[in-house]
Design a protein around this motif. Sequence first.
Motif, PDB file in Angstrom:
ATOM      1  N   SER A   9       0.792  -1.224   0.000  1.00  0.00           N
ATOM      2  CA  SER A   9       0.000   0.000   0.000  1.00  0.00           C
ATOM      3  C   SER A   9       0.831   1.284   0.000  1.00  0.00           C
ATOM      4  O   SER A   9       0.286   2.369   0.103  1.00  0.00           O
ATOM      5  CB  SER A   9      -0.949   0.004   1.208  1.00  0.00           C
ATOM      6  N   SER A  10       2.158   1.155  -0.124  1.00  0.00           N
ATOM      7  CA  SER A  10       2.948   2.395  -0.153  1.00  0.00           C
ATOM      8  C   SER A  10       3.473   2.651  -1.560  1.00  0.00           C
ATOM      9  O   SER A  10       3.779   1.709  -2.310  1.00  0.00           O
ATOM     10  CB  SER A  10       4.121   2.281   0.821  1.00  0.00           C
ATOM     11  N   VAL A  11       3.541   3.943  -1.920  1.00  0.00           N
ATOM     12  CA  VAL A  11       4.073   4.315  -3.239  1.00  0.00           C
ATOM     13  C   VAL A  11       5.208   5.316  -3.033  1.00  0.00           C
ATOM     14  O   VAL A  11       5.196   6.074  -2.072  1.00  0.00           O
ATOM     15  CB  VAL A  11       2.996   4.948  -4.146  1.00  0.00           C
ATOM     16  N   ASP A  12       6.207   5.292  -3.952  1.00  0.00           N
ATOM     17  CA  ASP A  12       7.304   6.241  -3.782  1.00  0.00           C
ATOM     18  C   ASP A  12       7.604   7.017  -5.052  1.00  0.00           C
ATOM     19  O   ASP A  12       8.562   7.757  -5.131  1.00  0.00           O
ATOM     20  CB  ASP A  12       8.574   5.528  -3.293  1.00  0.00           C
ATOM     21  N   THR A  13       6.779   6.825  -6.098  1.00  0.00           N
ATOM     22  CA  THR A  13       7.022   7.556  -7.343  1.00  0.00           C
ATOM     23  C   THR A  13       5.709   7.657  -8.094  1.00  0.00           C
ATOM     24  O   THR A  13       4.774   6.873  -7.841  1.00  0.00           O
ATOM     25  CB  THR A  13       8.092   6.834  -8.195  1.00  0.00           C
ATOM     26  N   LEU A  14       5.640   8.634  -9.005  1.00  0.00           N
ATOM     27  CA  LEU A  14       4.445   8.770  -9.830  1.00  0.00           C
ATOM     28  C   LEU A  14       4.328   7.527 -10.722  1.00  0.00           C
ATOM     29  O   LEU A  14       5.201   7.258 -11.533  1.00  0.00           O
ATOM     30  CB  LEU A  14       4.569  10.025 -10.705  1.00  0.00           C
ATOM     31  N   GLY A  15       3.261   6.784 -10.528  1.00  0.00           N
ATOM     32  CA  GLY A  15       3.112   5.535 -11.277  1.00  0.00           C
ATOM     33  C   GLY A  15       1.832   5.499 -12.083  1.00  0.00           C
ATOM     34  O   GLY A  15       1.068   6.465 -12.118  1.00  0.00           O
ATOM     35  N   MET A  16       1.625   4.376 -12.750  1.00  0.00           N
ATOM     36  CA  MET A  16       0.403   4.173 -13.535  1.00  0.00           C
ATOM     37  C   MET A  16       0.190   2.667 -13.643  1.00  0.00           C
ATOM     38  O   MET A  16       1.043   1.882 -13.216  1.00  0.00           O
ATOM     39  CB  MET A  16       0.572   4.786 -14.923  1.00  0.00           C
ATOM     40  N   ASN A  17      -0.948   2.292 -14.222  1.00  0.00           N
ATOM     41  CA  ASN A  17      -1.118   0.859 -14.469  1.00  0.00           C
ATOM     42  C   ASN A  17      -0.714   0.588 -15.905  1.00  0.00           C
ATOM     43  O   ASN A  17      -1.465   0.842 -16.839  1.00  0.00           O
ATOM     44  CB  ASN A  17      -2.568   0.438 -14.227  1.00  0.00           C
ATOM     45  N   ALA A  18       0.498   0.095 -16.090  1.00  0.00           N
ATOM     46  CA  ALA A  18       0.996  -0.176 -17.444  1.00  0.00           C
ATOM     47  C   ALA A  18       1.572  -1.586 -17.492  1.00  0.00           C
ATOM     48  O   ALA A  18       2.545  -1.861 -18.192  1.00  0.00           O
ATOM     49  CB  ALA A  18       2.045   0.856 -17.827  1.00  0.00           C
ATOM     50  N   LYS A  19       0.948  -2.499 -16.720  1.00  0.00           N
ATOM     51  CA  LYS A  19       1.474  -3.863 -16.637  1.00  0.00           C
ATOM     52  C   LYS A  19       1.127  -4.665 -17.901  1.00  0.00           C
ATOM     53  O   LYS A  19       0.024  -4.526 -18.437  1.00  0.00           O
ATOM     54  CB  LYS A  19       0.883  -4.577 -15.419  1.00  0.00           C
ATOM     55  N   LEU A  20       2.051  -5.475 -18.334  1.00  0.00           N
ATOM     56  CA  LEU A  20       1.758  -6.438 -19.405  1.00  0.00           C
ATOM     57  C   LEU A  20       1.041  -7.614 -18.766  1.00  0.00           C
ATOM     58  O   LEU A  20       1.445  -8.084 -17.690  1.00  0.00           O
ATOM     59  CB  LEU A  20       3.066  -6.908 -20.057  1.00  0.00           C
ATOM     60  N   ASN A  21      -0.028  -8.116 -19.389  1.00  0.00           N
ATOM     61  CA  ASN A  21      -0.715  -9.267 -18.783  1.00  0.00           C
ATOM     62  C   ASN A  21      -0.099 -10.598 -19.255  1.00  0.00           C
ATOM     63  O   ASN A  21       0.682 -10.640 -20.205  1.00  0.00           O
ATOM     64  CB  ASN A  21      -2.227  -9.191 -19.030  1.00  0.00           C
ATOM     65  N   GLU A  22      -0.467 -11.669 -18.584  1.00  0.00           N
ATOM     66  CA  GLU A  22       0.181 -12.963 -18.812  1.00  0.00           C
ATOM     67  C   GLU A  22      -0.101 -13.552 -20.196  1.00  0.00           C
ATOM     68  O   GLU A  22       0.762 -14.185 -20.802  1.00  0.00           O
ATOM     69  CB  GLU A  22      -0.265 -13.944 -17.721  1.00  0.00           C
ATOM     70  N   LEU A  23      -1.335 -13.352 -20.686  1.00  0.00           N
ATOM     71  CA  LEU A  23      -1.669 -13.952 -21.989  1.00  0.00           C
ATOM     72  C   LEU A  23      -0.909 -13.256 -23.118  1.00  0.00           C
ATOM     73  O   LEU A  23      -0.472 -13.898 -24.074  1.00  0.00           O
ATOM     74  CB  LEU A  23      -3.180 -13.897 -22.237  1.00  0.00           C
ATOM     75  N   HIS A  24      -0.753 -11.952 -22.991  1.00  0.00           N
ATOM     76  CA  HIS A  24       0.007 -11.242 -24.014  1.00  0.00           C
ATOM     77  C   HIS A  24       1.490 -11.634 -23.950  1.00  0.00           C
ATOM     78  O   HIS A  24       2.143 -11.797 -24.984  1.00  0.00           O
ATOM     79  CB  HIS A  24      -0.177  -9.727 -23.857  1.00  0.00           C
ATOM     80  N   ALA A  25       1.990 -11.812 -22.731  1.00  0.00           N
ATOM     81  CA  ALA A  25       3.386 -12.274 -22.589  1.00  0.00           C
ATOM     82  C   ALA A  25       3.526 -13.672 -23.195  1.00  0.00           C
ATOM     83  O   ALA A  25       4.527 -13.978 -23.865  1.00  0.00           O
ATOM     84  CB  ALA A  25       3.791 -12.280 -21.122  1.00  0.00           C
ATOM     85  N   ALA A  26       2.507 -14.533 -22.995  1.00  0.00           N
ATOM     86  CA  ALA A  26       2.557 -15.898 -23.545  1.00  0.00           C
ATOM     87  C   ALA A  26       2.602 -15.850 -25.070  1.00  0.00           C
ATOM     88  O   ALA A  26       3.325 -16.626 -25.710  1.00  0.00           O
ATOM     89  CB  ALA A  26       1.340 -16.696 -23.072  1.00  0.00           C
ATOM     90  N   SER A  27       1.843 -14.940 -25.663  1.00  0.00           N
ATOM     91  CA  SER A  27       1.855 -14.819 -27.121  1.00  0.00           C
ATOM     92  C   SER A  27       3.256 -14.432 -27.620  1.00  0.00           C
ATOM     93  O   SER A  27       3.782 -15.029 -28.571  1.00  0.00           O
ATOM     94  CB  SER A  27       0.819 -13.772 -27.558  1.00  0.00           C
ATOM     95  N   ALA A  28       3.865 -13.429 -26.962  1.00  0.00           N
ATOM     96  CA  ALA A  28       5.213 -13.009 -27.377  1.00  0.00           C
ATOM     97  C   ALA A  28       6.218 -14.149 -27.175  1.00  0.00           C
ATOM     98  O   ALA A  28       7.096 -14.376 -28.026  1.00  0.00           O
ATOM     99  CB  ALA A  28       5.643 -11.765 -26.597  1.00  0.00           C
ATOM    100  N   LEU A  29       6.062 -14.898 -26.087  1.00  0.00           N
ATOM    101  CA  LEU A  29       6.968 -16.039 -25.845  1.00  0.00           C
ATOM    102  C   LEU A  29       6.807 -17.091 -26.943  1.00  0.00           C
ATOM    103  O   LEU A  29       7.793 -17.672 -27.409  1.00  0.00           O
ATOM    104  CB  LEU A  29       6.641 -16.690 -24.493  1.00  0.00           C
ATOM    105  N   ALA A  30       5.549 -17.315 -27.353  1.00  0.00           N
ATOM    106  CA  ALA A  30       5.294 -18.341 -28.376  1.00  0.00           C
ATOM    107  C   ALA A  30       5.835 -17.907 -29.741  1.00  0.00           C
ATOM    108  O   ALA A  30       6.012 -18.737 -30.625  1.00  0.00           O
ATOM    109  CB  ALA A  30       3.793 -18.611 -28.473  1.00  0.00           C
ATOM    110  N   ALA A  31       6.070 -16.601 -29.907  1.00  0.00           N
ATOM    111  CA  ALA A  31       6.538 -16.093 -31.210  1.00  0.00           C
ATOM    112  C   ALA A  31       8.051 -15.887 -31.259  1.00  0.00           C
ATOM    113  O   ALA A  31       8.626 -15.822 -32.344  1.00  0.00           O
ATOM    114  CB  ALA A  31       5.837 -14.771 -31.517  1.00  0.00           C
ATOM    115  N   LEU A  32       8.676 -15.789 -30.091  1.00  0.00           N
ATOM    116  CA  LEU A  32      10.067 -15.312 -30.045  1.00  0.00           C
ATOM    117  C   LEU A  32      11.033 -16.168 -30.861  1.00  0.00           C
ATOM    118  O   LEU A  32      11.882 -15.637 -31.593  1.00  0.00           O
ATOM    119  CB  LEU A  32      10.521 -15.222 -28.577  1.00  0.00           C
ATOM    120  N   ASP A  33      10.892 -17.494 -30.772  1.00  0.00           N
ATOM    121  CA  ASP A  33      11.848 -18.352 -31.483  1.00  0.00           C
ATOM    122  C   ASP A  33      11.712 -18.238 -33.002  1.00  0.00           C
ATOM    123  O   ASP A  33      12.622 -18.620 -33.742  1.00  0.00           O
ATOM    124  CB  ASP A  33      11.676 -19.813 -31.047  1.00  0.00           C
ATOM    125  N   ASP A  34      10.555 -17.749 -33.458  1.00  0.00           N
ATOM    126  CA  ASP A  34      10.340 -17.652 -34.913  1.00  0.00           C
ATOM    127  C   ASP A  34      10.843 -16.340 -35.495  1.00  0.00           C
ATOM    128  O   ASP A  34      10.751 -16.129 -36.709  1.00  0.00           O
ATOM    129  CB  ASP A  34       8.841 -17.782 -35.240  1.00  0.00           C
TER     130      ASP A  34
END
Length: 400
Positions: A237-262
């Motif tokens: 619950s503590s913050v120390d800098t101006l932030g935002m919600n800019a997280k990559l989600n797991e399914l999008h990361a999975a797609s990039a992982l599935a493409a990387l070797d190609d």
Amino acid sequence: MTGKKALSDLALFGGKPLFSQVKSIGQLAQPNQARFFALARKCFAERRLSNNGPMVQLLERRLADFHRVPHCIAYANAGLALIALIQSIAAGRAGSVVIPTFTYAGLPHIVRWAGQEPLFCDVDRDTHTLTAETASAAMAADTIMLLGVHQANSPCPIDELEELCRARGITLLFDSVHGLGATYAGTPIGGFGRAEVFSLHATKLLNGFEGGYITTHDENLADLLRRKRNFGFTGESSVDTLGMNAKLNELHAASALAALDDLPALIERNRSRIEAYRESFAEIPGISWIPYATANKTNHEFPLLQIAPDWPLARDTLVSILRAEGALARPYYAPPLHLQDNPSHAPLPVAEALSGQIVQMPAGESLSRDDIDTLAALVDFAYIHAESISSALAADGTSR
Ligand SMILES: Cc1ncc(COP(=O)(O)O)c(C=O)c1O
């Protein structure tokens, strides 16, 4: 090949379009589906769909290895990654960022969202990137950063930019969205300047549907950027800098992982597609292709057609003909950003000249060799019938 015999056959004049499914300028590469669904099933089984889960962490490790850097920070897209990065470097100062004028139209907004003012500089005639000379001409007393943008056909001249930024005491960053898979002096793009930013958008080389990431050697900066993408949280619950919600989600990361070797195979197919364009269009007068740098490895992302100044149709008319047929060609970086931002900006002559000459042709995985031959026959038809096309457009009174 096109079946176009009369002017009225052109879709621009009401004929049937050549492509029922539009031909994009994006890569639209399909990640390996078996690999993607296996990873996606894992996400559901473990009930980890976001919040820096195992897929994001694995993707970050794989990308850090790929770019040969110690830190990779995944973001929801490259735009937010750039905003967070520029805002981090500014550290509360309101100043200016020098950017090239011949690039992605969203870039000035990104700089302004980060609380800075963009200053536009000209580019080199051959590489289309900024140079130390063009960048220093644009710098002001309040300039904090130089944001180089690697082009698909060539990386920036990194050595001279590093020297310039060192001499001026400012930070060098790179927008490397079109530099994925490229090298500079044998080193992968990703490890230069203070940090570099890449996109995982579905139209780019590595398809995460949406997504982006930052690469850097700087551990403190990496830690700050990790907090900024998650509201600035340091704990629950503590913050120390101006932030935002800019997280990559797991399914999008999975797609990039599935493409990387190609990725290497995709780059090779891009190279072949550009070669096919060259062959198919070889007999059409006044057409050339923007060459890709040979000293450095590039990703051949864009087939860039250049028409001679005396070509019988205007570049934008040719684009209109192509688009009406379902080939979503684009004027390449037109108008340049300084004129979009301020029509009375001082001239930046090289970018202004380039922005009137180049057509970004359909690209990527949805484009077959037959499609390329069809496009060549269409452009040839337009060349042969240029005079009657111009007369019909003039009679019509519309500028298309
Ligand atoms: C040079 C450049 N920078 C940044 C972006 C933004 O990328 P994203 O769509 O991941 O936000 C783009 C998108 O096309 C781009 O071309």
